[in-house]
Design an enzyme around this catalytic site. Structure first.
Site, PDB file in Angstrom:
ATOM      1  N   ARG A 282       0.857  -1.175   0.000  1.00 49.86           N
ATOM      2  CA  ARG A 282       0.000   0.000   0.000  1.00 49.86           C
ATOM      3  C   ARG A 282       0.904   1.239   0.000  1.00 49.86           C
ATOM      4  O   ARG A 282       1.383   1.680   1.041  1.00 49.86           O
ATOM      5  CB  ARG A 282      -0.894  -0.017   1.241  1.00 49.86           C
ATOM      6  CG  ARG A 282      -2.039   0.981   1.212  1.00 49.86           C
ATOM      7  CD  ARG A 282      -2.687   1.073   2.577  1.00 49.86           C
ATOM      8  NE  ARG A 282      -1.833   1.771   3.529  1.00 49.86           N
ATOM      9  CZ  ARG A 282      -1.597   1.367   4.772  1.00 49.86           C
ATOM     10  NH1 ARG A 282      -2.104   0.238   5.213  1.00 49.86           N
ATOM     11  NH2 ARG A 282      -0.817   2.089   5.572  1.00 49.86           N
ATOM     12  N   HIS A 286      -3.502   4.427   4.485  1.00 52.15           N
ATOM     13  CA  HIS A 286      -4.588   3.461   4.618  1.00 52.15           C
ATOM     14  C   HIS A 286      -5.887   4.088   4.123  1.00 52.15           C
ATOM     15  O   HIS A 286      -6.629   3.498   3.338  1.00 52.15           O
ATOM     16  CB  HIS A 286      -4.726   3.034   6.072  1.00 52.15           C
ATOM     17  CG  HIS A 286      -5.870   2.114   6.331  1.00 52.15           C
ATOM     18  ND1 HIS A 286      -5.869   0.803   5.917  1.00 52.15           N
ATOM     19  CD2 HIS A 286      -7.057   2.315   6.946  1.00 52.15           C
ATOM     20  CE1 HIS A 286      -7.011   0.231   6.263  1.00 52.15           C
ATOM     21  NE2 HIS A 286      -7.748   1.127   6.885  1.00 52.15           N
ATOM     22  N   TYR A 295       4.348   5.479  11.184  1.00 46.00           N
ATOM     23  CA  TYR A 295       4.708   4.093  11.471  1.00 46.00           C
ATOM     24  C   TYR A 295       5.541   3.424  10.371  1.00 46.00           C
ATOM     25  O   TYR A 295       6.037   2.321  10.565  1.00 46.00           O
ATOM     26  CB  TYR A 295       3.451   3.256  11.749  1.00 46.00           C
ATOM     27  CG  TYR A 295       2.380   3.327  10.671  1.00 46.00           C
ATOM     28  CD1 TYR A 295       2.433   2.504   9.553  1.00 46.00           C
ATOM     29  CD2 TYR A 295       1.310   4.210  10.779  1.00 46.00           C
ATOM     30  CE1 TYR A 295       1.453   2.564   8.569  1.00 46.00           C
ATOM     31  CE2 TYR A 295       0.327   4.279   9.805  1.00 46.00           C
ATOM     32  CZ  TYR A 295       0.404   3.456   8.709  1.00 46.00           C
ATOM     33  OH  TYR A 295      -0.556   3.524   7.732  1.00 46.00           O
TER      34      TYR A 295
END
Length: 386
Positions: A282, A286, A295
């Protein structure tokens, strides 16, 4: 004996290269993996038009996806889940399905919906808050594409229920591939940890449903890495439910197509469900409410950018002699698709407030009608200047 750190076996959530089906390498060269051997004859049968079509699908949906992301940033959408980086897994699998097959997306399978005939503006309508569904899955124009499901994993239960119905109704396994039906359901690595997915697999295995579980492992369940979710490759979970499971390079559109086509054909013929783990990434957030810099590292993102599915396919096609004119035409078409999405989104307007009273019950209900009347009188009480 108490195990020491050295005696505990190593675990990894990533399949080994020898396990993964891959046809074209990151640089676009043809380098089939050992696991790709059973699929080579199918791959060789693909025409130039089909291969160039895969590329066109990926470029056009990325143009649309980027425009939709921009529209959300401009306040036109409440939310947008980008599909950036996952185009190959989605295009290959969707193109592998037959017209009679049923497709159950999650919420970022934008190109799957587009390939099957869904107007992309219907996806926009969902993310703008104008509709709970977006499109009618029973409308033939939508190619048996069921509506987006934002509740993680629940679509696997819906897909398995329909697939069980196909078994009960004798609409699979008859030996007629032009009429037999199959189901493919999309979900992510995060959803794979949901109980719904495992319950769906239990019933699929028990009833030998004509179904393919297509897991897009994009490496991150929002902010949780896949290594935290599983001590072993996710594709191995399917074997526990009695279904053959195959890991594929999800950034290789040709491999994704070949693996999915074979799996759907086998499921459709009555051989039971199959599971596929498409290893992809990805590249975007998100959703547009997420900040992946909190992160993920830039080094990780750069390493996956080198495996970009569109760049890979472009290099492959150039090696086959695709012309500059072809690539220019596709890029120009992408600009048209993006502009069309922008114009039509800004023309959608809002949602009439009285629609909140529609479809509360399957039939008219006096209490709902009473509330509808009260709300209309309440709004009218403010007058035109309020």
């Amino acid at each position: 004996m108490t195990p020491t750190e050295d005696s505990v076996p190593a675990h990894t959530a990533t399949p080994s290269d020898s396990e993964v089906v891959r046809i074209i390498a990151a640089d676009g060269s043809v380098q089939p993996s050992a696991a790709a051997e059973p699929y080579l004859a199918l791959v060789e049968s693909l025409t130039d038009d089909e291969l160039e079509g895969f590329y066109r699908d990926m470029v056009l949906i990325r143009a649309f996806d980027r425009q939709a992301t921009n529209l959300q940033r401009q306040g036109q959408l409440a939310l947008w889940p980008p599909s950036l980086g996952q185009e190959a897994a989605q295009v290959g699998s969707a193109r592998a399905a037959r017209a009679q097959d049923h497709l159950f997306p999650s919420y970022r399978e934008h190109v799957v919906a587009r390939i099957r005939g869904v107007d992309p503006i219907d996806i926009i309508r969902v993310m703008r808050g104008l509709t709970h569904g977006g499109w009618d899955p029973t409308d033939p124009r939508n190619g048996n594409t069921h509506i987006y499901t934002l509740v993680l994993g629940s679509q696997t239960l819906h897909a398995t229920g329909l697939a069980m119905g196909l078994v009960f109704d004798g609409r699979c396994g008859t030996g007629d591939p032009e009429r037999d039906e199959a189901v493919i359901v999309y979900y992510g690595d995060g959803a794979s940890s949901q109980g719904d997915v495992h319950e769906a697999m239990v019933f699929a295995g028990s009833f030998r449903t004509p179904e393919v579980f297509f897991l897009q492992n994009n490496q991150w369940a929002i902010s949780v890495p896949v290594a935290t979710q599983s001590r072993s490759p996710l594709y191995k979970r399917g074997a526990g439910y009695g279904m053959p499971s195959i890991p594929v390079d999800g950034n290789d559109v040709i491999a994704s197509y070949a693996v999915t086509k074979v799996a759907l054909d086998e499921a459709r013929s009555g051989a039971g469900p199959r599971a596929i783990e498409a290893m992809t990434y990805r590249m975007g957030a998100h959703t547009t409410s997420d900040d992946p810099t909190k992160y993920r590292t830039s080094d990780e993102e750069r390493s996956w950018a080198l495996r970009d599915p569109i760049d890979r396919m472009r290099a492959f096609l150039r090696g086959r002699g695709a012309s500059d004119a072809f690539f220019a035409d596709v890029d120009a078409e992408g600009e048209v698709v993006a502009e069309d999405a922008r114009i039509r989104t800004t023309q959608l307007g809002g949602i009439p407030t009285e629609m909140m009273f529609d479809h509360v019950y399957s039939e008219p209900h006096p209490l709902v009608e009473q509330e509808r009347q009260w709300f209309a009188e309440y709004e009218a009480s403010f007058g035109e200047d309020s």
